[in-house]
Design an enzyme around this catalytic site. Structure first.
Site, mmCIF file in Angstrom:
data_model
loop_
_atom_site.group_PDB
_atom_site.id
_atom_site.type_symbol
_atom_site.label_atom_id
_atom_site.label_comp_id
_atom_site.label_asym_id
_atom_site.label_seq_id
_atom_site.Cartn_x
_atom_site.Cartn_y
_atom_site.Cartn_z
ATOM 1 N N GLU A 74 1.486 54.346 68.261
ATOM 2 C CA GLU A 74 0.927 55.178 69.326
ATOM 3 C C GLU A 74 1.543 56.575 69.350
ATOM 4 O OE1 GLU A 74 -0.689 52.038 72.536
ATOM 5 O OE2 GLU A 74 1.473 52.312 72.582
ATOM 6 N N HIS A 93 6.462 56.380 76.941
ATOM 7 C CA HIS A 93 5.323 55.483 77.200
ATOM 8 C C HIS A 93 5.863 54.085 77.450
ATOM 9 C CE1 HIS A 93 1.772 53.129 77.029
ATOM 10 N NE2 HIS A 93 1.883 52.757 75.768
ATOM 11 N N HIS A 95 5.225 50.031 79.490
ATOM 12 C CA HIS A 95 4.300 49.059 80.061
ATOM 13 C C HIS A 95 4.928 48.511 81.344
ATOM 14 C CE1 HIS A 95 2.486 48.156 75.802
ATOM 15 N NE2 HIS A 95 2.334 49.409 76.174
ATOM 16 N N TYR A 120 9.547 62.684 96.105
ATOM 17 C CA TYR A 120 10.075 62.690 94.744
ATOM 18 C C TYR A 120 9.000 62.492 93.691
ATOM 19 C CZ TYR A 120 14.805 63.322 96.265
ATOM 20 O OH TYR A 120 15.932 63.876 96.793
ATOM 21 N N HIS A 160 -3.290 49.593 80.797
ATOM 22 C CA HIS A 160 -2.331 49.706 79.690
ATOM 23 C C HIS A 160 -0.954 50.150 80.183
ATOM 24 C CE1 HIS A 160 -1.752 51.301 75.280
ATOM 25 N NE2 HIS A 160 -0.627 50.856 75.784
#
Length: 212
Positions: A74, A93, A95, A120, A160
């Site tokens: 990715e 990235h 999950h 924040y 995702h």
């Protein structure tokens, strides 16, 4: 000046911290950081909790793999941010559970899918765009991020998970953590009467903490 060796060590250290605290599981997630002559990124099918700094993948400025293990499949998600947001020094990235849960909901505003629940999230993340679902590894996801023209430092990939860019590795990791914590609050308060920050309060935060 931060050397490439230091950046490799920091990728491994921060990746382990994220893994140990449950922000990624198994071989999920990938992290990259810009270096003078290219890009470092965690290898494909690697676990963020057990990275060898010396085996972290390196790409040249044209995206060619020149050192280390095979890069994450990715990598195009990362390159899309570097190409469209000047000053990007790192991309994370994950999950992570609650941000991924949020990305599965059907009623999100694709232009602003994380409302200003706390100061924040405004200060560290900003508006979050939603990228429509394409399968993991589909390079079309990179083009969808490019199509945003650098308007967002963070996006949710539908069904995702989150992708977050920052000026450096620490900033990107902190922003990804803040996004996850805000997603957790949003899921926990879903369906309850909730007070969001007003547009004036958001503007004040963006003005006061412009260089935060």
């Amino acid at each position: 000046m931060t050397t490439e060796a230091n950046i490799r060590e920091n990728i491994a250290r921060l990746s382990k911290s994220l893994f140990d605290r449950g922000f990624s599981a198994g071989s999920a997630g990938n992290i990259s950081a810009a270096v003078e002559d290219g890009l470092l990124i965690t290898p494909t099918n690697s676990c963020l909790g057990f990275l060898d700094p010396g085996r972290i993948s390196k790409l040249d400025k044209e995206g060619r793999h020149i050192a280390g293990d095979k890069p994450s499949k990715e990598v195009f998600l990362h390159r899309a941010f570097y190409e469209t947001r000047p000053g990007t020094g790192a991309v994370v990235h994950l999950h992570s559970t609650f941000a991924t849960a949020l990305s599965c909901l059907s009623d999100l505003d694709p232009n602003d899918c994380v409302p200003p629940l706390t100061p924040y999230v405004v200060m560290r993340v900003g508006k979050v765009g939603l990228i429509r679902y394409l399968r993991p590894g589909d390079e079309g996801l990179g083009q969808l991020i490019r199509d945003l023209g650098g308007a967002y430092s963070a996006v949710l990939l539908a069904n995702h998970g989150p992708v977050v860019a920052g000026k450096d590795l620490t900033s990107a990791v902190y922003a990804a953590e803040e996004l996850e914590e805000t997603a957790k609050l949003l899921v926990l308060t879903r369906g309850l009467p909730t007070t969001l920050l007003t547009p004036d309060q958001v503007t004040e935060l963006l003005t006061v903490f412009a260089n935060y």
